[in-house]
Design an enzyme around this catalytic site. Structure first.
Site, PDB file in Angstrom:
ATOM      1  N   ARG A  79      51.439  61.388  76.189  1.00  0.00           N
ATOM      2  CA  ARG A  79      51.265  61.401  74.735  1.00  0.00           C
ATOM      3  C   ARG A  79      50.053  62.236  74.346  1.00  0.00           C
ATOM      4  O   ARG A  79      49.106  62.357  75.108  1.00  0.00           O
ATOM      5  CB  ARG A  79      51.124  59.990  74.185  1.00  0.00           C
ATOM      6  CG  ARG A  79      49.892  59.228  74.631  1.00  0.00           C
ATOM      7  CD  ARG A  79      48.697  59.367  73.700  1.00  0.00           C
ATOM      8  NE  ARG A  79      47.702  58.334  73.949  1.00  0.00           N
ATOM      9  CZ  ARG A  79      46.406  58.537  73.960  1.00  0.00           C
ATOM     10  NH1 ARG A  79      45.912  59.747  73.771  1.00  0.00           N
ATOM     11  NH2 ARG A  79      45.573  57.546  74.178  1.00  0.00           N
ATOM     12  N   GLU A 116      47.134  54.411  65.434  1.00  0.00           N
ATOM     13  CA  GLU A 116      45.676  54.645  65.532  1.00  0.00           C
ATOM     14  C   GLU A 116      45.297  56.058  65.074  1.00  0.00           C
ATOM     15  O   GLU A 116      44.190  56.303  64.598  1.00  0.00           O
ATOM     16  CB  GLU A 116      45.198  54.395  66.965  1.00  0.00           C
ATOM     17  CG  GLU A 116      43.694  54.515  67.114  1.00  0.00           C
ATOM     18  CD  GLU A 116      43.197  54.140  68.493  1.00  0.00           C
ATOM     19  OE1 GLU A 116      43.525  53.039  68.974  1.00  0.00           O
ATOM     20  OE2 GLU A 116      42.461  54.958  69.081  1.00  0.00           O
ATOM     21  N   ARG A 151      51.161  60.121  66.965  1.00  0.00           N
ATOM     22  CA  ARG A 151      51.110  60.002  68.420  1.00  0.00           C
ATOM     23  C   ARG A 151      52.422  60.581  68.886  1.00  0.00           C
ATOM     24  O   ARG A 151      53.493  60.026  68.563  1.00  0.00           O
ATOM     25  CB  ARG A 151      50.991  58.539  68.861  1.00  0.00           C
ATOM     26  CG  ARG A 151      49.611  57.920  68.586  1.00  0.00           C
ATOM     27  CD  ARG A 151      48.633  58.404  69.636  1.00  0.00           C
ATOM     28  NE  ARG A 151      47.276  57.956  69.419  1.00  0.00           N
ATOM     29  CZ  ARG A 151      46.663  57.021  70.142  1.00  0.00           C
ATOM     30  NH1 ARG A 151      47.306  56.389  71.093  1.00  0.00           N
ATOM     31  NH2 ARG A 151      45.405  56.728  69.920  1.00  0.00           N
ATOM     32  N   CYS A 210      39.492  57.477  67.837  1.00  0.00           N
ATOM     33  CA  CYS A 210      38.621  56.932  68.873  1.00  0.00           C
ATOM     34  C   CYS A 210      38.055  58.095  69.697  1.00  0.00           C
ATOM     35  O   CYS A 210      38.802  58.990  70.102  1.00  0.00           O
ATOM     36  CB  CYS A 210      39.436  55.993  69.755  1.00  0.00           C
ATOM     37  SG  CYS A 210      38.490  55.253  71.096  1.00  0.00           S
ATOM     38  N   THR A 252      37.368  58.302  72.627  1.00  0.00           N
ATOM     39  CA  THR A 252      37.919  58.425  73.982  1.00  0.00           C
ATOM     40  C   THR A 252      39.068  59.423  74.018  1.00  0.00           C
ATOM     41  O   THR A 252      39.473  59.867  75.074  1.00  0.00           O
ATOM     42  CB  THR A 252      38.486  57.078  74.494  1.00  0.00           C
ATOM     43  OG1 THR A 252      39.488  56.634  73.582  1.00  0.00           O
ATOM     44  CG2 THR A 252      37.411  56.031  74.615  1.00  0.00           C
ATOM     45  N   ARG A 265      47.109  61.552  77.059  1.00  0.00           N
ATOM     46  CA  ARG A 265      47.147  60.561  78.144  1.00  0.00           C
ATOM     47  C   ARG A 265      48.483  60.762  78.836  1.00  0.00           C
ATOM     48  O   ARG A 265      49.540  60.583  78.247  1.00  0.00           O
ATOM     49  CB  ARG A 265      47.017  59.131  77.625  1.00  0.00           C
ATOM     50  CG  ARG A 265      46.697  58.144  78.748  1.00  0.00           C
ATOM     51  CD  ARG A 265      46.347  56.778  78.203  1.00  0.00           C
ATOM     52  NE  ARG A 265      47.520  55.960  78.015  1.00  0.00           N
ATOM     53  CZ  ARG A 265      48.116  55.245  78.979  1.00  0.00           C
ATOM     54  NH1 ARG A 265      47.631  55.234  80.206  1.00  0.00           N
ATOM     55  NH2 ARG A 265      49.184  54.533  78.711  1.00  0.00           N
ATOM     56  N   ARG A 280      45.812  51.055  84.063  1.00  0.00           N
ATOM     57  CA  ARG A 280      46.022  50.062  83.002  1.00  0.00           C
ATOM     58  C   ARG A 280      47.078  49.064  83.473  1.00  0.00           C
ATOM     59  O   ARG A 280      47.782  49.316  84.437  1.00  0.00           O
ATOM     60  CB  ARG A 280      46.506  50.730  81.715  1.00  0.00           C
ATOM     61  CG  ARG A 280      45.448  51.609  81.073  1.00  0.00           C
ATOM     62  CD  ARG A 280      45.896  52.134  79.730  1.00  0.00           C
ATOM     63  NE  ARG A 280      44.835  52.927  79.117  1.00  0.00           N
ATOM     64  CZ  ARG A 280      44.890  53.424  77.895  1.00  0.00           C
ATOM     65  NH1 ARG A 280      45.936  53.212  77.137  1.00  0.00           N
ATOM     66  NH2 ARG A 280      43.894  54.132  77.399  1.00  0.00           N
ATOM     67  N   GLU A 290      47.287  48.899  77.638  1.00  0.00           N
ATOM     68  CA  GLU A 290      45.843  48.708  77.645  1.00  0.00           C
ATOM     69  C   GLU A 290      45.479  47.220  77.605  1.00  0.00           C
ATOM     70  O   GLU A 290      46.081  46.462  76.835  1.00  0.00           O
ATOM     71  CB  GLU A 290      45.295  49.399  76.400  1.00  0.00           C
ATOM     72  CG  GLU A 290      43.840  49.703  76.482  1.00  0.00           C
ATOM     73  CD  GLU A 290      43.384  50.549  75.292  1.00  0.00           C
ATOM     74  OE1 GLU A 290      44.091  50.636  74.270  1.00  0.00           O
ATOM     75  OE2 GLU A 290      42.281  51.117  75.406  1.00  0.00           O
TER      76      GLU A 290
END
Ligand code: ARG
Length: 340
Positions: free
Chosen positions: A110, A209, A213, A255, A257, A264, A293, A298
């Site tokens: 993603r 988020e 995505r 975020c 990260t 990811r 994970r 997560e």
């Protein structure tokens, strides 16, 4: 005095890096859209078990609050010497990892995108989310060939249809308490939805988020195939949508990260032997900068020896390099599993 008191037990990166001096310099600042330090760190203050604890409310947050974002970013994306993003979205042709399908159950890659000119999900009004959803639906309707599909609005789609998507995991849930405290869940499920290609190998989450995505997924261990589909989707969407981007931080996400590639790439892999010898697995993942994970995502547990293994670093590394590293790491993991 630092006006923000982090819980004693908190070990978040934001707590570590938000010194009193930085706090004083930033606490009265606002981005053009009105985002503040207090809002940015609210999730970290509320959730003592936050690992990071800070979110960006818009693209400008990364500049305005850089004295706290930068050290968090540098520490998280370990190994980045200078903040500098290098993008390289091009198709790859890597050997299939596990042709007999003995270990790798599925591959999922993603990337996240936010649209230029809009606040990020933790700092959006309902009308902004609506406008954004409309724009995104338009762009999605231009996807061609095997990327063609349907958009399922969580508000308007048929309930039965939504239930089916949920059971098959073509769906996202209301964000967790970390996202909730950040404000990402506001007005859920309004203006949220999922686009699914007819072949069910491309999925796009809208207003989770991040604004978008974009997810390529398949029950295969052919990383290139899954990655190449993602490349096609992102390049097509980029023809109609302009993304929030910065030459230092790369793609800008809620975020920190996820900044940089925002990618990811991971697999679900069943490792019955290594599950009994986790140290060996941890040594390989550490050396290859991979992250483990739980089976259901997560902060979940490992079930049936199924690990979710993906890249850890997203900044200071290109998209295709992430896939190549993941490929090399997984080869090493499979080799170790076979040799026990
Ligand atoms: N804010 C949470 C924390 O600090 C999650 C961080 C990474 N995960 C994410 N979905 N952005 O632990």
């Amino acid at each position: 005095m630092n006006p923000f008191i982090f819980p004693k037990e908190s070990n978040s990166l934001v707590k570590k890096h938000l010194s009193q001096k930085i706090c004083q310099a930033l606490e009265h600042l606002k981005t053009d859209s009105g985002f503040t330090l207090e809002k940015a760190i609210h999730s970290g203050l509320k959730n003592p078990d936050s690992a990071i604890g800070i979110y960006a409310g818009d693209a400008q947050s990364y500049q305005t609050f850089s004295p706290v974002f930068d050290p968090v970013i540098l520490e998280y994306h370990g190994g980045v010497e200078n903040l500098k993003h290098k993008s390289d979205i091009r198709e790859l042709d890597l050997p299939v990892l596990d042709p007999e399908g003995k270990y790798i159950l599925s591959t999922r890659i993603r990337i996240a995108r936010n649209l230029k000119g809009f606040s990020f999900p933790c700092h959006m009004t309902l009308s902004h989310r609506r406008e954004l959803e409309k724009k995104i639906i338009m762009a999605l309707s231009c996807l061609k060939g095997n990327l063609k599909g349907n958009y399922y609005s969580f508000e308007h789609a048929d309930k039965k249809e939504l239930k089916q998507l949920e059971t098959k995991n073509f769906w996202f849930q209301k964000g967790d308490r970390f996202q909730d405290a950040a404000g990402i869940n506001s007005d859920f499920p309004k203006c949220r939805g999922v686009y699914l290609s007819f072949d069910k190998q491309l999925m796009v989450w809208v207003n989770e988020e991040d604004h978008l995505r974009i997810i390529s997924l398949e029950k295969t261990s052919d990383l290139s195939k899954v990655y190449n589909r993602l490349c096609q989707a992102i390049l097509s969407l980029n023809q109609t949508l302009a993304f929030a981007w910065d030459k230092t931080y790369g793609h800008l996400t809620s975020c920190p990260t996820n900044i940089g590639t925002s990618m990811r790439a991971g697999v679900h892999i069943q490792l019955e032997k290594l599950e009994q010898k986790k140290e060996i697995l941890f040594n390989i993942t550490r050396a290859c900068n991979l992250q483990i994970r739980g089976t259901c995502g997560e902060k979940t547990k490992i079930e049936n020896a199924v690990f979710d293994i993906s890249n850890r670093q997203r900044l200071g590394i290109s998209e295709s390099r992430i896939i190549q590293n993941l490929h090399a790491g997984l080869l090493a993991i499979i080799k170790a599993e076979k040799s026990i």
